[in-house]
Design a protein around this motif. Structure first.
Motif, PDB file in Angstrom:
ATOM      1  N   VAL A   1      -4.057  -2.514   1.927  1.00 31.21           N
ATOM      2  CA  VAL A   1      -3.787  -3.283   0.720  1.00 31.21           C
ATOM      3  C   VAL A   1      -2.274  -3.470   0.645  1.00 31.21           C
ATOM      4  O   VAL A   1      -1.531  -2.492   0.618  1.00 31.21           O
ATOM      5  CB  VAL A   1      -4.307  -2.560  -0.541  1.00 31.21           C
ATOM      6  N   TRP A   2      -1.827  -4.723   0.637  1.00 28.21           N
ATOM      7  CA  TRP A   2      -0.397  -5.007   0.691  1.00 28.21           C
ATOM      8  C   TRP A   2      -0.044  -6.210  -0.175  1.00 28.21           C
ATOM      9  O   TRP A   2      -0.903  -6.962  -0.610  1.00 28.21           O
ATOM     10  CB  TRP A   2       0.051  -5.266   2.131  1.00 28.21           C
ATOM     11  N   ALA A   3       1.261  -6.378  -0.390  1.00 32.60           N
ATOM     12  CA  ALA A   3       1.792  -7.529  -1.116  1.00 32.60           C
ATOM     13  C   ALA A   3       3.226  -7.766  -0.660  1.00 32.60           C
ATOM     14  O   ALA A   3       3.909  -6.838  -0.219  1.00 32.60           O
ATOM     15  CB  ALA A   3       1.763  -7.280  -2.622  1.00 32.60           C
ATOM     16  N   THR A   4       3.684  -8.994  -0.786  1.00 35.10           N
ATOM     17  CA  THR A   4       5.052  -9.314  -0.365  1.00 35.10           C
ATOM     18  C   THR A   4       6.093  -8.677  -1.275  1.00 35.10           C
ATOM     19  O   THR A   4       7.201  -8.394  -0.852  1.00 35.10           O
ATOM     20  CB  THR A   4       5.282 -10.838  -0.333  1.00 35.10           C
TER      21      THR A   4
ATOM     22  N   ARG B   1      -2.573  -9.066  -5.638  1.00 37.38           N
ATOM     23  CA  ARG B   1      -1.767  -9.531  -6.766  1.00 37.38           C
ATOM     24  C   ARG B   1      -0.476 -10.202  -6.296  1.00 37.38           C
ATOM     25  O   ARG B   1       0.614  -9.862  -6.734  1.00 37.38           O
ATOM     26  CB  ARG B   1      -1.459  -8.384  -7.716  1.00 37.38           C
ATOM     27  N   ASP B   2      -0.648 -11.132  -5.407  1.00 39.94           N
ATOM     28  CA  ASP B   2       0.480 -11.783  -4.759  1.00 39.94           C
ATOM     29  C   ASP B   2       0.340 -13.296  -4.899  1.00 39.94           C
ATOM     30  O   ASP B   2      -0.693 -13.797  -5.336  1.00 39.94           O
ATOM     31  CB  ASP B   2       0.485 -11.386  -3.274  1.00 39.94           C
ATOM     32  N   GLU B   3       1.357 -14.007  -4.530  1.00 39.76           N
ATOM     33  CA  GLU B   3       1.337 -15.460  -4.477  1.00 39.76           C
ATOM     34  C   GLU B   3       0.972 -15.873  -3.059  1.00 39.76           C
ATOM     35  O   GLU B   3       1.598 -15.397  -2.095  1.00 39.76           O
ATOM     36  CB  GLU B   3       2.701 -16.042  -4.851  1.00 39.76           C
ATOM     37  N   ARG B   4      -0.024 -16.725  -2.901  1.00 40.39           N
ATOM     38  CA  ARG B   4      -0.489 -17.139  -1.578  1.00 40.39           C
ATOM     39  C   ARG B   4       0.665 -17.684  -0.729  1.00 40.39           C
ATOM     40  O   ARG B   4       0.819 -17.310   0.428  1.00 40.39           O
ATOM     41  CB  ARG B   4      -1.599 -18.186  -1.691  1.00 40.39           C
ATOM     42  N   GLU B   5       1.485 -18.564  -1.312  1.00 38.48           N
ATOM     43  CA  GLU B   5       2.571 -19.190  -0.553  1.00 38.48           C
ATOM     44  C   GLU B   5       3.567 -18.142  -0.051  1.00 38.48           C
ATOM     45  O   GLU B   5       4.044 -18.225   1.070  1.00 38.48           O
ATOM     46  CB  GLU B   5       3.294 -20.244  -1.400  1.00 38.48           C
ATOM     47  N   ALA B   6       3.890 -17.171  -0.894  1.00 41.20           N
ATOM     48  CA  ALA B   6       4.823 -16.115  -0.493  1.00 41.20           C
ATOM     49  C   ALA B   6       4.239 -15.285   0.652  1.00 41.20           C
ATOM     50  O   ALA B   6       4.939 -14.948   1.611  1.00 41.20           O
ATOM     51  CB  ALA B   6       5.163 -15.219  -1.685  1.00 41.20           C
ATOM     52  N   ALA B   7       2.963 -14.963   0.551  1.00 42.64           N
ATOM     53  CA  ALA B   7       2.316 -14.159   1.596  1.00 42.64           C
ATOM     54  C   ALA B   7       2.248 -14.926   2.913  1.00 42.64           C
ATOM     55  O   ALA B   7       2.530 -14.364   3.981  1.00 42.64           O
ATOM     56  CB  ALA B   7       0.917 -13.740   1.144  1.00 42.64           C
ATOM     57  N   LEU B   8       1.888 -16.191   2.854  1.00 40.49           N
ATOM     58  CA  LEU B   8       1.814 -16.997   4.077  1.00 40.49           C
ATOM     59  C   LEU B   8       3.203 -17.168   4.703  1.00 40.49           C
ATOM     60  O   LEU B   8       3.353 -17.094   5.929  1.00 40.49           O
ATOM     61  CB  LEU B   8       1.181 -18.356   3.789  1.00 40.49           C
ATOM     62  N   ARG B   9       4.210 -17.373   3.875  1.00 42.66           N
ATOM     63  CA  ARG B   9       5.580 -17.500   4.376  1.00 42.66           C
ATOM     64  C   ARG B   9       6.018 -16.190   5.045  1.00 42.66           C
ATOM     65  O   ARG B   9       6.589 -16.201   6.132  1.00 42.66           O
ATOM     66  CB  ARG B   9       6.514 -17.873   3.227  1.00 42.66           C
ATOM     67  N   TYR B  10       5.732 -15.070   4.415  1.00 43.44           N
ATOM     68  CA  TYR B  10       6.075 -13.748   4.961  1.00 43.44           C
ATOM     69  C   TYR B  10       5.430 -13.539   6.329  1.00 43.44           C
ATOM     70  O   TYR B  10       6.083 -13.101   7.274  1.00 43.44           O
ATOM     71  CB  TYR B  10       5.634 -12.667   3.974  1.00 43.44           C
ATOM     72  N   LEU B  11       4.155 -13.870   6.441  1.00 40.29           N
ATOM     73  CA  LEU B  11       3.463 -13.697   7.722  1.00 40.29           C
ATOM     74  C   LEU B  11       3.940 -14.690   8.773  1.00 40.29           C
ATOM     75  O   LEU B  11       3.883 -14.395   9.968  1.00 40.29           O
ATOM     76  CB  LEU B  11       1.952 -13.815   7.524  1.00 40.29           C
TER      77      LEU B  11
ATOM     78  N   PRO C   1      -5.652 -12.332  -5.714  1.00 39.90           N
ATOM     79  CA  PRO C   1      -4.499 -12.581  -6.593  1.00 39.90           C
ATOM     80  C   PRO C   1      -4.576 -11.892  -7.951  1.00 39.90           C
ATOM     81  O   PRO C   1      -3.551 -11.571  -8.534  1.00 39.90           O
ATOM     82  CB  PRO C   1      -4.498 -14.106  -6.762  1.00 39.90           C
ATOM     83  N   LYS C   2      -5.771 -11.657  -8.448  1.00 40.47           N
ATOM     84  CA  LYS C   2      -5.913 -11.010  -9.753  1.00 40.47           C
ATOM     85  C   LYS C   2      -6.165  -9.510  -9.633  1.00 40.47           C
ATOM     86  O   LYS C   2      -6.183  -8.805 -10.629  1.00 40.47           O
ATOM     87  CB  LYS C   2      -7.062 -11.656 -10.532  1.00 40.47           C
TER      88      LYS C   2
ATOM     89  N   ALA D   1     -10.946  -7.282  -6.672  1.00 40.73           N
ATOM     90  CA  ALA D   1     -11.538  -6.430  -5.632  1.00 40.73           C
ATOM     91  C   ALA D   1     -10.797  -5.106  -5.559  1.00 40.73           C
ATOM     92  O   ALA D   1     -11.402  -4.056  -5.338  1.00 40.73           O
ATOM     93  CB  ALA D   1     -11.517  -7.142  -4.282  1.00 40.73           C
ATOM     94  N   GLY D   2      -9.484  -5.167  -5.746  1.00 46.54           N
ATOM     95  CA  GLY D   2      -8.698  -3.932  -5.731  1.00 46.54           C
ATOM     96  C   GLY D   2      -9.178  -2.935  -6.769  1.00 46.54           C
ATOM     97  O   GLY D   2      -9.224  -1.731  -6.508  1.00 46.54           O
ATOM     98  N   ILE D   3      -9.553  -3.426  -7.931  1.00 50.04           N
ATOM     99  CA  ILE D   3     -10.078  -2.533  -8.974  1.00 50.04           C
ATOM    100  C   ILE D   3     -11.352  -1.867  -8.484  1.00 50.04           C
ATOM    101  O   ILE D   3     -11.530  -0.655  -8.618  1.00 50.04           O
ATOM    102  CB  ILE D   3     -10.310  -3.305 -10.283  1.00 50.04           C
ATOM    103  N   ASP D   4     -12.255  -2.659  -7.893  1.00 49.27           N
ATOM    104  CA  ASP D   4     -13.515  -2.097  -7.398  1.00 49.27           C
ATOM    105  C   ASP D   4     -13.287  -1.100  -6.265  1.00 49.27           C
ATOM    106  O   ASP D   4     -14.063  -0.163  -6.102  1.00 49.27           O
ATOM    107  CB  ASP D   4     -14.439  -3.218  -6.916  1.00 49.27           C
ATOM    108  N   TRP D   5     -12.246  -1.316  -5.471  1.00 48.89           N
ATOM    109  CA  TRP D   5     -11.929  -0.417  -4.362  1.00 48.89           C
ATOM    110  C   TRP D   5     -11.103   0.782  -4.829  1.00 48.89           C
ATOM    111  O   TRP D   5     -10.765   1.653  -4.033  1.00 48.89           O
ATOM    112  CB  TRP D   5     -11.200  -1.174  -3.259  1.00 48.89           C
TER     113      TRP D   5
END
Length: 192
Positions: free
Chosen positions: A68-71, A99-109, A123-124, A127-131
Motif C-alpha cells: 500500500v503506497w502513495a506519492t 488516497r492519491d491523485e492518479r496523475e501524480a501516481a502515474l507521473r511518479y511511476l 483514491p478514497k 479498500a484500504g479500510i477493508d484491508w
C-alpha cells in the motif's frame, strides 16, 4: 462519603493506566485480525487503465506481496528500492495506490521504476479500510490461495526482509509446491 470519592478516583486511575499502556504500544506491532483470513474483496479501477477493473482475484494465484503506497508518502519512496530488488528476484508484488491523485501516481511511476504487477487505484481509501490499513506504507504477504499470512505496518527494511518476509515467502512457496505434487499424485492414482 469517603467511598463516593474513592470510586471516581479509582475509575480515573484505571483509565489513566490504560491510556499509559496504550501510548506505550508500537503501532507497527499491532496484530491484524486479517492475518489467517482471505484477502478482503474489492473492485477498483486499475491505476494505469481506468477502464479496467481489478479485484482481489487479481492478487491471488501465487505467493505474492501486496504493498500500500502513495506519492505523498516519503517512507513509501524510501522502501521502493527494496521492492524493486524483490520484483527483480521474482517475487510478485501487487499494490493499492492509496488516497492519491492518479496523475501524480502515474507521473511518479513514469520517472522511476515500477515494481508492481498490478496496481489498484484506491483514491478514497475504501479498500484500504477493508484491508485494515493504518498508514502508508503497509505490506501484506498473501499465500497462493489469497489468505493473508503477514502484515507489516511501516516501511520494509533489509533486515525485516531477511528475518521475516523472505523466509515466509519461501515457506509458503514450498507448501504450495507440496500441495501441487499431492494433487498431481492423486490425479495419477485416480487415472491408473
Amino acid at each position: 462519603m469517603k467511598l463516593r470519592m474513592l470510586i471516581p478516583l479509582a475509575a480515573t486511575a484505571a483509565l489513566l493506566g490504560l491510556l499509559f499502556v496504550g501510548l506505550g504500544m508500537n503501532s507497527r506491532d499491532l496484530p491484524s485480525p486479517l492475518v489467517g483470513k482471505p484477502a478482503p474483496p474489492f473492485t477498483l479501477e486499475s491505476l494505469e487503465d481506468a477502464e479496467r477493473f481489478l479485484t482481489e482475484q487479481d492478487f491471488i494465484g501465487e505467493v505474492a506481496l501486496v504493498n500500500v503506497w502513495a506519492t505523498w508518502c516519503g517512507t513509501c519512496r524510501s522502501e521502493k528500492p527494496l521492492l524493486m530488488e524483490l520484483a527483480r528476484g521474482g517475487i510478485p508484488i501487487h499494490a493499492f495506490n492509496y488516497r492519491d491523485e492518479r496523475e501524480a501516481a502515474l507521473r511518479y511511476l513514469s520517472v522511476s521504476d515500477n515494481p508492481y504487477r498490478t496496481i489498484a487505484y484506491d483514491p478514497k481509501g475504501d479498500a484500504g479500510i477493508d484491508w485494515g490499513v493504518y498508514a502508508t506504507p503497509e505490506t501484506y504477504v498473501l499465500d497462493a490461495e489469497g489468505v493473508i499470512r503477514y502484515k507489516r505496518i511501516g516501511p520494509l527494511t533489509r533486515q525485516l526482509l531477511l528475518d521475516e518476509v523472505l523466509p515466509l515467502v519461501e515457506q509458503l512457496r514450498a507448501e504450495t509446491l507440496r500441495e501441487e505434487q499431492h494433487r498431481n499424485e492423486a490425479r495419477r492414482g485416480a487415472q491408473s
